[in-house]
Design an enzyme around this catalytic site. Sequence first.
Site, PDB file in Angstrom:
ATOM      1  N   HIS A   1       0.856  -1.195   0.000  1.00 28.21           N
ATOM      2  CA  HIS A   1       0.000   0.000   0.000  1.00 28.21           C
ATOM      3  C   HIS A   1       0.887   1.239   0.000  1.00 28.21           C
ATOM      4  CE1 HIS A   1      -3.173   2.811   1.186  1.00 28.21           C
ATOM      5  NE2 HIS A   1      -4.008   1.878   0.787  1.00 28.21           N
TER       6      HIS A   1
ATOM      7  N   ASP B   1      -7.911  -5.403   0.045  1.00 35.24           N
ATOM      8  CA  ASP B   1      -8.367  -6.305  -1.033  1.00 35.24           C
ATOM      9  C   ASP B   1      -7.962  -7.750  -0.820  1.00 35.24           C
ATOM     10  OD1 ASP B   1      -7.562  -3.510  -2.921  1.00 35.24           O
ATOM     11  OD2 ASP B   1      -9.588  -4.304  -2.714  1.00 35.24           O
TER      12      ASP B   1
END
Length: 429
Positions: free
Chosen positions: A307, A365
Amino acid sequence: MADTKTATLTFDNKSFELPMRSPTVGPDVVDIQKLYGQAGIFTHDPGFTSTSSCESGLTFIDGEEGILLHRGYSIEDLAMKASYLETCYLLLYGELPDKKQLPEFENRVTMHTMLHEQMTNFFRGFRRDAHPMAVMVGVVGAMSAFYHDSTDINDPWQREVASIRLIAKMPTIAAWAYKYSVGQPFVYPQNSLDYATNFLRMCFAVPAEEYQPDPILSKAMDRIFTLHADHEQNASTSTVRLAGSSGANPFACIAAGIACLWGPAHGGANQACLEMLREIGSVDRIPEFIKRAKDKDDPFRLMGFGHRVYKNFDPRAKVMKESADEVLDLLGIEDNPTLQVAKELERIALEDEYFVDKKLYPNVDFYSGIILDAMGFPTSMFTPIFAVSRTVGWIAQWKEMISDSSKIGRPRQLYTGPAHRDFVALDQR
Ligand code: SDX
């Protein structure tokens, strides 16, 4: 207290004082709005890794500590104790709704869940095998052609109506994109159902039998919506803000956000992650994929990992992982092989020096696809569900952008092409 700190920029024997500003929490910023006018230079930050693009009071992320707050409330508290529409109200209006405000807001959203009937023709213009995200980009953009009474961005009331319409109609649009792809008739929203149950019914009900709502699935669906609601200035939100800065109508701006979210590096990662977990297939194949993810010459990346901001666990992934266990257990789906692969992949990756050094952790996700798959959704519906949830974040950020600034967003560049040169006639080349 007024910001008085300054930063000094010195080059070519010249010094420039730049004002600094302090946030409620998080890093200070150097305000460079006047830098080019004062010093004749730009700053350069292609991926916006060190650049604040706006001032916002909606969401705060502490990437080092794995903290996510919406208007000061932790995502863990909101996901476990509030509904998605409570979180929508909080993001839109700044406070959690009270016992009177919440039902009123829920009713306003419920009264806007139907689509203009003529819009059903748009769905039929697509091939049956069109990706639902292609349908959502098209149909949401087309809302600009149907809801003219809520496209004037300078009218606060029209901005409010457009906001409610988008939050209310996205589940209908996503569900109908799914129904169209499987050749089943559209199921209309039911005003007696809550937001998440209404969406599940529009996706999975068929005219041939009564739909039996499952409270386990409704609660899981509502929690997934809450976990994806907003996330600071991520790529799709920045797209919505930039589109909105030109004065484009809200439906066009949200269509732009859907288009950006579709990418596998962003919201498309939930679909790509489950497809990757299925390709891995069994825990004994995990080392092969870890090796590929670390290979600089291989474009393969572990989907659902890493991320831009989180350099610690994504707090949403933690809640999603707990929900995956709970939902699969409650659905009686014992030892789901994909979940086993995901847990073992996470364990191995988090012990691997490459992932530890680069601070790569599971993101939102990584587990969401496992729950959505267990709920009966095809992988092609994972990103549309992300888009349904993120619409409130896009809208809240769009409203904040409009109330804060009328300047169009227009970045500059570091030009490395040729300097001026004379034209060469064709017979001279
Ligand atoms: C979302 O911004 C948001 O907030 C987004 C989001 C939201 O709610 O809006 O949180 C939703 O988009 C989550 C992210 C979903 N994407 C994926 O899961 C796709 C896989 N992840 C990567 O593509 C990547 O981690 C990104 C795109 C998420 C972040 O990329 P960055 O911050 O630009 O980091 P990077 O690509 O520069 O990577 C840093 C290093 C690189 O190695 P070096 O060049 O430094 O040697 O880490 C490596 C990368 O190669 N790396 C990975 C990796 N992610 C980064 N290596 C293997 N597998 C990965 N998943």
